[in-house]
Enzyme design. Structure first.
Site, PDB file in Angstrom:
ATOM      1  CB  CYS A  83      38.214  41.726  32.176  1.00 40.95           C
ATOM      2  SG  CYS A  83      39.395  41.487  30.851  1.00 40.95           S
ATOM      3  CD  GLU A  84      41.952  41.662  38.258  1.00 42.36           C
ATOM      4  OE1 GLU A  84      42.547  40.683  38.722  1.00 42.36           O
ATOM      5  OE2 GLU A  84      41.505  42.586  38.962  1.00 42.36           O
ATOM      6  CD  GLN A 124      29.887  38.743  36.277  1.00 35.12           C
ATOM      7  OE1 GLN A 124      30.233  38.872  35.115  1.00 35.12           O
ATOM      8  NE2 GLN A 124      28.751  38.162  36.621  1.00 35.12           N
ATOM      9  CB  CYS A 154      38.322  39.198  27.839  1.00 33.22           C
ATOM     10  SG  CYS A 154      37.406  38.541  29.247  1.00 33.22           S
TER      11      CYS A 154
END
Length: 191
Positions: A83-84, A124, A154
Site C-alpha cells: 500500500c502506498e 487497490q 495496514c
C-alpha cells in the site's frame, strides 16, 4: 520519476541503516550487518513493476481464433503488492476477463499485467482500474472485467487490527458494464 533523480544504491542502503538504528538496533551487529543490502535487493523486487510496461506485455496478440468471441477468464491470479500509505503488504487474488474482438492474448500476459501493477506502490481501487484500462486500451475487446480481492496488512496487522478482513474491488468496461447478463456470467465464474 526521472532516472537521474533516483538515489544511488549506497544512499538506499544508508537509509535502511538509519531505519535499523531508529528501531533501536545496531546495524553493525553480525545478524544485521548485511541487512541494508538485503533490504535494497528486496525493495528492487517488491517494486520492479515501475520498470515494466504493461501495454508492451499485451501487444503480442493472436488473430487466428476461428472467430472465437466468448468470454475468456483467468481466475485466482495471486499477487503481492504494497500500500502506498504504509508500505505494508497487500496479498490477494485477481480475476481478469475479456471478450475478444478478433484477437486474443496469451493468458500468461494477463497474469503479467496484474503482476506489473502489483509491483508498484498501490491502492487497490487504482490497481483494479489500471489492469482493466490497459487491457481495454491494447486489446480493444468487446468488454473487460477485473475483480481484486485482497487482505491489506495496514489494516490487519497494524492500526485497527482486523485480521481475516479483505477488500473486493471491480472494474467493468464495455459489455461487462452495459449487459447485466454478461456481468452476471462473469461474477458467477469467480464465486
Amino acid at each position: 520519476m526521472d532516472q537521474s533523480d533516483r538515489p544511488s544504491r549506497s544512499e538506499v542502503e544508508a537509509a535502511f541503516r538509519t531505519i535499523l538504528r531508529w528501531t533501536g538496533e545496531n546495524p553493525d551487529r553480525d545478524g544485521l550487518h548485511e541487512t541494508p543490502k538485503r533490504m535494497a535487493r528486496a525493495y528492487e523486487e517488491y517494486f520492479r513493476g515501475y520498470n515494466e510496461d504493461p501495454e508492451a506485455i499485451l501487444s503480442k496478440t493472436f488473430e487466428e481464433t476461428e472467430g472465437y468471441d466468448e468470454m475468456i477468464v483467468l481466475r485466482g491470479i495471486r499477487f503481492e503488492s504494497h500500500c502506498e500509505h504504509h508500505m505494508a503488504p497487500i496479498i490477494g487474488r485477481a480475476w481478469v476477463a475479456y471478450i475478444p474482438s478478433g484477437r486474443v492474448v496469451g493468458i500468461s500476459k494477463l497474469a503479467r499485467v496484474v503482476e506489473v501493477y502489483a509491483k508498484r506502490l498501490q491502492i487497490q481501487e487504482k490497481m483494479t482500474a489500471q489492469i482493466a484500462n490497459a487491457i481495454e486500451s491494447v486489446l480493444q475487446p468487446q468488454g473487460v472485467a477485473v475483480v481484486l480481492k485482497a487482505e491489506h496488512h495496514c489494516m490487519t496487522a497494524r492500526g485497527i487490527m482486523k485480521p481475516g478482513t479483505d477488500l473486493v474491488t471491480s472494474r467493468m468496461l464495455g459489455c461487462f458494464r452495459d449487459n447485466p447478463v454478461t456481468r452476471q456470467e462473469f461474477l458467477s465464474m469467480i464465486a
